[in-house]
Design a protein around this motif. Structure first.
Motif, mmCIF file in Angstrom:
data_model
loop_
_atom_site.group_PDB
_atom_site.id
_atom_site.type_symbol
_atom_site.label_atom_id
_atom_site.label_comp_id
_atom_site.label_asym_id
_atom_site.label_seq_id
_atom_site.Cartn_x
_atom_site.Cartn_y
_atom_site.Cartn_z
ATOM 1 N N TYR A 105 38.913 31.949 39.556
ATOM 2 C CA TYR A 105 37.658 31.958 40.787
ATOM 3 C C TYR A 105 36.669 32.924 40.378
ATOM 4 O O TYR A 105 35.563 33.457 41.283
ATOM 5 N N LEU A 106 36.721 33.532 38.538
ATOM 6 C CA LEU A 106 35.565 34.364 38.717
ATOM 7 C C LEU A 106 36.212 35.522 39.521
ATOM 8 O O LEU A 106 34.616 36.823 39.573
ATOM 9 N N LEU A 107 37.288 35.991 40.101
ATOM 10 C CA LEU A 107 37.806 37.075 40.413
ATOM 11 C C LEU A 107 38.583 38.467 39.772
ATOM 12 O O LEU A 107 39.043 37.255 38.815
ATOM 13 N N SER A 108 38.738 39.538 40.093
ATOM 14 C CA SER A 108 39.738 40.031 39.447
ATOM 15 C C SER A 108 41.570 38.812 40.203
ATOM 16 O O SER A 108 42.899 39.492 38.599
ATOM 17 N N THR A 109 41.595 38.729 40.839
ATOM 18 C CA THR A 109 43.108 38.389 41.265
ATOM 19 C C THR A 109 42.682 36.865 41.418
ATOM 20 O O THR A 109 42.006 36.648 42.277
ATOM 21 N N ASN A 110 43.509 35.808 40.891
ATOM 22 C CA ASN A 110 43.482 34.159 41.088
ATOM 23 C C ASN A 110 44.613 33.908 42.377
ATOM 24 O O ASN A 110 46.118 34.544 42.219
ATOM 25 N N LEU A 111 44.372 33.442 43.253
ATOM 26 C CA LEU A 111 45.452 32.664 43.948
ATOM 27 C C LEU A 111 45.809 31.405 43.771
ATOM 28 O O LEU A 111 44.627 30.722 43.228
ATOM 29 N N PHE A 112 46.939 31.006 43.798
ATOM 30 C CA PHE A 112 47.149 29.501 42.728
ATOM 31 C C PHE A 112 48.349 28.534 44.056
ATOM 32 O O PHE A 112 49.022 29.680 44.851
ATOM 33 N N LEU A 168 46.428 36.585 50.824
ATOM 34 C CA LEU A 168 45.096 37.349 51.212
ATOM 35 C C LEU A 168 45.206 37.880 50.392
ATOM 36 O O LEU A 168 45.857 39.070 50.116
ATOM 37 N N THR A 169 43.902 38.421 50.049
ATOM 38 C CA THR A 169 43.685 39.459 49.071
ATOM 39 C C THR A 169 41.786 39.579 49.299
ATOM 40 O O THR A 169 41.110 39.057 49.392
ATOM 41 N N VAL A 170 41.294 40.707 48.257
ATOM 42 C CA VAL A 170 39.971 41.402 48.154
ATOM 43 C C VAL A 170 39.727 41.633 47.560
ATOM 44 O O VAL A 170 39.427 42.052 46.927
ATOM 45 N N PRO A 171 38.716 40.239 47.080
ATOM 46 C CA PRO A 171 38.057 40.306 45.548
ATOM 47 C C PRO A 171 36.480 41.433 45.776
ATOM 48 O O PRO A 171 35.979 41.806 44.792
#
Length: 371
Positions: free
Chosen positions: A120-127, A280-283
């Motif tokens: 998702y062009l983020l440092s952290t991707n959720l699957f 939850l993550t904070v991109p």
């Protein structure tokens, strides 16, 4: 039996999973050119992958100089990793730094010929979880469409993705450590921490205003300025350089919200949170570095996000500032990419052997301590 389909920008309107929590996010990347959203990502093309009732973003990338690490394995492992290494006090970092310099010269540029699943062009991707059968179907489709590309699944850790990691291993995907991540998932532990209580007092006593309902469009350039101060100017030019257009588009994305810290009407701190299936993550996070550390802007942003952790939701705190996150109840986990090279891959044996050796060393280091 799950059917698999790959959509391009031209035919995504045929996708019927309009209520899927990732549908509106994917629409953002079909609404504008990728480089208009992420300035230093000019080497990728976006697709949507439909697997039964699951949906995710796929990015097909190739080598190009100066790219952000979410679309460049060379940037992630040969540039970004070396920058991170310089910030640590680990033993043997001079030797490892020399190894990275050697790898830069001998690892072929074709390593960046990649199909990223769930990127998702983020440092952290959720699957969402994929079964072994679904993974096999995804692989078959991608190998037909992109026969010369390596298939990569980023952002895998044992806390959130244990079954997916096992399924990928069963299909002979290779793992490569990428970083340490910190996950807060026990609200009772978090709220008993002395640091949490101190942060709660800070939130009560602060003269700053905390707003979750503000005009994001009006502040989009300021949000990018704050993010850039922290993640680009202070940390790394290889981090994604998001644009105000990205911020403005994300304000309408499902399960996305903004929290701002204001000094009167001046936005001095901000987070953009993103949620999928209880994680939850904070991109996007940034704060005004001209304010003294004692003002506690970062502590406030973290505190108000930790308040959302409960029995149904956890907080993936990404990487970096490990001691701070551990002191607030997070646990650390090694994060991996899983990859499968195409049958036609002909990388030099020495470069691949060196990469594996570096992987072994980094894995051992990560298992010993959090940093």
């Amino acid at each position: 039996m799950s059917e698999v389909r790959l959509y391009s920008k031209a035919d995504f309107s045929e996708c019927r999973l309009t209520n899927h929590p990732l549908y509106s996010y994917i629409q953002v990347f079909f609404s504008q050119e990728l480089s208009e959203l992420v300035e230093n990502s000019t080497n990728g093309t976006c697709y949507a992958l439909e697997v039964g009732q699951k949906l995710c973003l796929v990015v097909v990338a190739q080598f190009q100089e100066g790219q952000t690490y979410p679309t460049s394995l060379r940037a992630q492992y040969l540039d970004y990793a070396q920058e991170e290494l310089a910030l640590t006090g680990i033993k043997g970092k001079r030797l490892l730094s020399g190894a990275f310099q050697l790898l830069k010269r001998i690892v072929p540029k074709t390593i960046d010929e990649v199909v990223y699943v769930g990127n998702y062009l983020l440092s952290t991707n959720l699957f969402q979880p994929f079964t072994t059968e679904e993974l096999q179907k995804i692989e078959a489709l991608l190998q037909r469409r992109f026969p010369t590309k390596t298939i990569v699944y980023r952002s895998q850790n044992s806390c959130l993705n244990q079954q997916l990691m096992e399924n990928l291993s069963a299909l002979n995907y290779q793992s490569f450590i990428s970083r340490q991540v910190f996950i807060a998932h026990q609200s009772q532990v978090i709220q008993q921490k002395k640091t949490f209580k101190k942060d709660r007092k800070l939130a009560k006593d602060t003269t700053f205003n905390i707003r979750t309902n503000f005009d994001v469009t009006n502040y989009s350039e300021r949000i990018i300025e704050l993010y850039t101060q922290l993640y680009i100017s202070k940390y790394s030019q290889i981090n994604p350089r998001y644009t105000p257009a990205f911020i403005e588009a994300m304000k309408t994305v499902q399960n996305t919200s903004f929290t701002g810290v204001f000094d009167e009407e001046n936005l001095i701190g901000v987070t953009m949170s993103w949620e999928l299936d209880g994680t939850l993550t904070v991109p996007i996070l940034g704060y005004d570095l001209s304010y003294p550390k004692e003002s506690g802007i970062y502590r406030l942003l973290t505190y108000y996000t930790l308040l959302r952790v409960n029995d149904e939701q956890l907080f993936h705190m990404s990487s970096g500032v490990g001691p701070f996150k551990l002191s607030r109840g997070a646990e650390y986990f090694p994060e991996y990419i899983y990859y499968k090279r195409p049958a036609s891959a002909k990388e030099r044996r020495l470069s691949f052997w060196l990469l594996q050796k570096v992987n072994t060393i980094l894995t051992r280091m990560s298992n010993k301590r959090a940093y």
